[in-house]
Scaffold this active site. Structure first.
Site, short mmCIF file in Angstrom:
data_model
loop_
_atom_site.label_atom_id
_atom_site.label_comp_id
_atom_site.label_asym_id
_atom_site.label_seq_id
_atom_site.Cartn_x
_atom_site.Cartn_y
_atom_site.Cartn_z
CG ASP A 12 11.89 32.69 -20.96
OD1 ASP A 12 11.22 33.09 -19.99
OD2 ASP A 12 11.82 33.21 -22.09
CG HIS A 43 10.72 34.02 -12.28
ND1 HIS A 43 11.30 34.89 -11.40
CD2 HIS A 43 11.29 34.26 -13.48
CE1 HIS A 43 12.20 35.63 -12.05
NE2 HIS A 43 12.20 35.26 -13.31
P1 IMP Z 1 9.93 44.04 -21.76
O1 IMP Z 1 10.81 43.58 -20.65
O2 IMP Z 1 8.50 43.65 -21.60
O3 IMP Z 1 10.10 45.50 -22.04
O4 IMP Z 1 10.42 43.30 -23.10
C1 IMP Z 1 11.69 43.57 -23.69
C2 IMP Z 1 12.32 42.30 -24.24
O5 IMP Z 1 12.68 41.45 -23.15
C3 IMP Z 1 11.40 41.47 -25.13
O6 IMP Z 1 12.18 40.83 -26.13
C4 IMP Z 1 10.85 40.45 -24.18
O7 IMP Z 1 10.39 39.30 -24.86
C5 IMP Z 1 12.06 40.17 -23.31
N1 IMP Z 1 11.71 39.69 -21.96
C6 IMP Z 1 11.19 40.41 -20.96
N2 IMP Z 1 11.01 39.63 -19.88
C7 IMP Z 1 11.43 38.41 -20.21
C8 IMP Z 1 11.53 37.17 -19.49
O8 IMP Z 1 11.20 37.06 -18.30
N3 IMP Z 1 12.03 36.11 -20.19
C9 IMP Z 1 12.46 36.23 -21.48
N4 IMP Z 1 12.39 37.36 -22.17
C10 IMP Z 1 11.89 38.44 -21.55
#
Ligand code: IMP
Length: 468
Positions: free
Chosen positions: A16, A44
Site C-alpha cells: 500500500d 492498486h
Molecule cells: P494474502 O496475500 O491475502 O495471503 O495475505 C497475507 C498478508 O499480506 C496479509 O497480512 C495481508 O493483509 C497482506 N497483503 C496482501 N496483499 C496486500 C496488499 O496488496 N497490500 C498490503 N498488504 C497486503
C-alpha cells in the site's frame, strides 16, 4: 535491432505504498508494464484522467496509456471471475484491452477450494481471503493421485472439462476434510466457466512472448505487488503473503531473463502502514494498535466506525501515540482497498527502509504521501518522528531481524524532524519543497545509499514532484 531493457519497481515496506500511482507516472517511458507476483490480493488505485479513481487488482496499472502492453506473468495467480470483471470494468471506461492485455498461460488458477481454505485458515495471518496462499501451496504440491492440484490457464484451455472436474474433486475433498456441508459448488464453477470464455482471448500461449518483445527493442517496467516485508521468504514470516515480492523475483514470475535488467526503483510511504498481523517496529501505539486494528479480523474498527466515534483533530493533539495513529489513519484515509480494513500506521522507519534498499539493490527511491507529514504540525510535539536506530537485547543492529520473535523485541530510537506548515500539494519543483522535508530526503539518501526519484504531494494523478 537493439534490444530493450527492463526496470523493476517494488514496494519497500508492507504494501500500500502507492506503487500504482508511480507506475502510472513513469509508464510513458516504457512499452510494457508487467506483473510478476500475487493476484487479486493486490489493490492498486490509480487516478483517472478526469479526476476519479480506479482500483485494479490483477491488471497492471498502466491502463490509461493506450500504447502500453499489459502483461500478467507466470508467477501470478489468477482469479477468473475477478479478472473477467476487471476487464469488463476497464472496457466500460472505453479502454480497449484487445491486443494489449496478455496473461501467461503458465499462471495458476485460483480454485474454489483455495478460497474455502483461505477463509478457514487465513484468519491468524489476516490474509485478504483471496485464496492466494492455498493456490501457491498447491503450485508446490503439483498433483495428488490422478488429478492436478495446480491448474494453470493453459491446462484449462487445453481441456476445460477435465480441469473443471478436477477442481470439483479438489473442492469435495476439502469440504469432507473440514466437515463442511451444504455447499453448492456448481454455480461457482459455472461462473468460472463463463469467466474463462471472457479471458480466453487474452491468454498468451507463447511462453517466450515477453522475451521476444524485449529482443525487438521494447522497454519493460515490472510492477511488484505486496512488498518487501511481505515476501514469503525475506519478509516477516509467517505474517506475509505467499509469493516472492523482492526485486529479483521479477525475473522468475515475470518471464524474462535477468540479463535485460537496468535499474530498480523502490517505493516507500512517508507514514508507514501495515494490514494484517505481525511485527511493526514503528507502529503508533504498538501492540495496542495491532490488536485494535485486527479486532474481528480487521472488520470491527473500519472507516465508518472510526468516523462516527472520533474527531481526528482532537486525537492528533493527544500525547498517546495510539490516538495519533487513529488520527493519521482518518486524515490519510488509510483503509484497505480490497478489504476496507483499518491500516496500522507507523513512523517512517529508516532502519527498515535502508535494509530494504540494500537487500534489493534499489537505485532510485520514490517517497509517497509526503503531504500527510504536514499533519505532524498539529501534534503536541509539532515535529515529524522518524525511527533512526534499532537495538536488540541491548546491542545496536543495522538490519531487520530474520525472525518475528526477535523483531518484536527490537527497541527503536526516534529522532524528530521539524514539521512544516505549508501545503506541498500542487508543488512542482524539488527545490521549493519545505527545507525540513528536503533535510529528511537528504538523510534517507545518505543512510540508504540510493538517490531520490521524487515525492508524492497529494492523492491526485499529477500530485508529485520529481527530483530531475
Ligand atoms: P494474502 O496475500 O491475502 O495471503 O495475505 C497475507 C498478508 O499480506 C496479509 O497480512 C495481508 O493483509 C497482506 N497483503 C496482501 N496483499 C496486500 C496488499 O496488496 N497490500 C498490503 N498488504 C497486503
Amino acid at each position: 535491432m537493439k534490444p530493450g531493457y527492463s526496470d523493476v519497481l517494488i514496494g519497500l515496506q508492507y504494501g500500500d505504498e502507492g506503487k500504482a500511482k508511480v507506475i502510472d507516472m513513469l509508464a510513458k517511458d516504457y512499452d510494457i508494464v508487467a506483473r510478476f507476483n500475487g493476484g487479486a490480493n493486490a489493490g492498486h488505485t490509480i487516478g483517472t484522467p478526469d479526476g476519479k479513481t480506479v482500483a485494479l487488482n490483477q491488471i497492471p496499472s498502466a491502463i490509461f496509456h493506450s500504447n502500453i502492453i499489459l502483461y500478467i506473468g507466470s508467477g501470478c495467480v489468477v482469479n477468473l471471475e475477478k479478472l473477467a470483471a476487471e476487464i469488463e470494468m476497464i472496457t466500460a471506461l472505453h479502454i480497449d484491452l484487445n491486443g494489449r492485455l496478455h496473461v501467461s498461460d503458465q499462471a495458476s488458477v485460483i480454485q474454489p477450494h483455495h478460497l474455502l481454505l483461505d477463509s478457514i485458515m487465513g484468519g491468524t495471518i489476516g490474509t485478504t481471503k483471496n485464496g492466494i496462499g492455498p493456490c501457491y501451496s498447491d503450485k508446490a504440491r503439483r498433483m495428488y493421485k490422478d488429478r492436478l492440484l495446480n491448474i494453470r490457464l493453459g491446462d484449462l484451455l487445453d481441456d476445460p472439462d477435465a480441469c473443471f472436474a478436477m477442481m470439483r474433486k479438489n473442492f469435495d475433498e476439502e469440504i469432507e476434510a473440514h466437515y463442511i456441508q451444504n455447499v453448492d459448488i456448481a454455480a461457482q464453477l459455472a461462473r468460472m466457466h463463463s469467466a474463462l470464455e471472457k479471458i480466453r482471448p487474452f491468454v498468451q500461449r507463447d511462453t517466450l512472448f515477453l522475451l521476444k518483445q524485449v529482443q525487438s527493442g521494447k522497454r519493460v517496467l515490472f510492477e511488484g505487488a505486496q512488498s518487501v516485508m511481505l515476501d514469503v521468504t525475506k519478509g516477516s514470516v509467517p505474517y506475509v503473503t505467499s509469493s516472492a515480492t523482492v526485486a529479483g523475483s521479477a525475473y522468475v514470475g515475470g518471464d524474462l531473463p535477468p540479463v535485460y535488467h537496468r535499474k530498480t526503483i523502490g517505493v516507500a510511504k512517508a507514514i508507514m502502514s501495515r494490514v494484517g498481523n505481525g511485527p511493526f517496529a514503528s507502529e503508533f501505539g504498538g501492540e495496542k494498535s495491532e490488536a485494535y486494528c485486527m479486532e474481528d479480523g480487521g472488520n470491527k474498527n473500519t472507516r465508518d466506525t472510526e468516523e462516527k466515534i472520533y474527531d481526528p483533530a482532537k486525537l492528533l493533539a493527544s500525547s498517546d501515540p495510539f490516538d495519533i495513529g487513529i488520527a493519521l489513519r482518518m486524515l490519510g484515509r488509510e483503509y484497505g482497498t480490497v478489504s476496507k480494513r483499518p491500516r496500522r500506521l507507523g513512523m517512517l522507519d529508516l532502519v527498515q527502509l535502508t535494509h530494504a534498499v540494500k537487500m534489493n539493490g534499489i537505485d532510485l527511491l520514490f517517497l509517497t504521501k509526503c503531504d500527510l507529514l504536514k499533519d505532524f504540525g498539529k501534534t503536541s510535539a509539532k515535529s515529524i518522528p522518524v525511527v533512526t536506530a534499532y537495538s536488540l537485547n541491548g546491542q545496536p543492529i543495522d538490519f531487520v531481524p530474520g525472525s518475528n520473535g526477535a523483531y518484536r523485541k527490537v527497541k527503536v530510537t526516534i529522532e524528530e524532524y521539524a514539521a512544516f506548515e505549508e501545503s506541498i500539494s500542487g508543488m512542482k519543483h524539488w527545490k521549493k519543497l519545505p527545507k525540513s522535508l528536503l533535510a529528511l530526503m537528504d538523510q534517507i539518501e545518505k543512510r540508504a545509499g540510493c538517490n531520490m526519484l521524487g515525492v508524492g504531494t497529494g492523492p491526485e494523478r499529477e500530485e508529485y514532484v520529481l527530483r530531475k
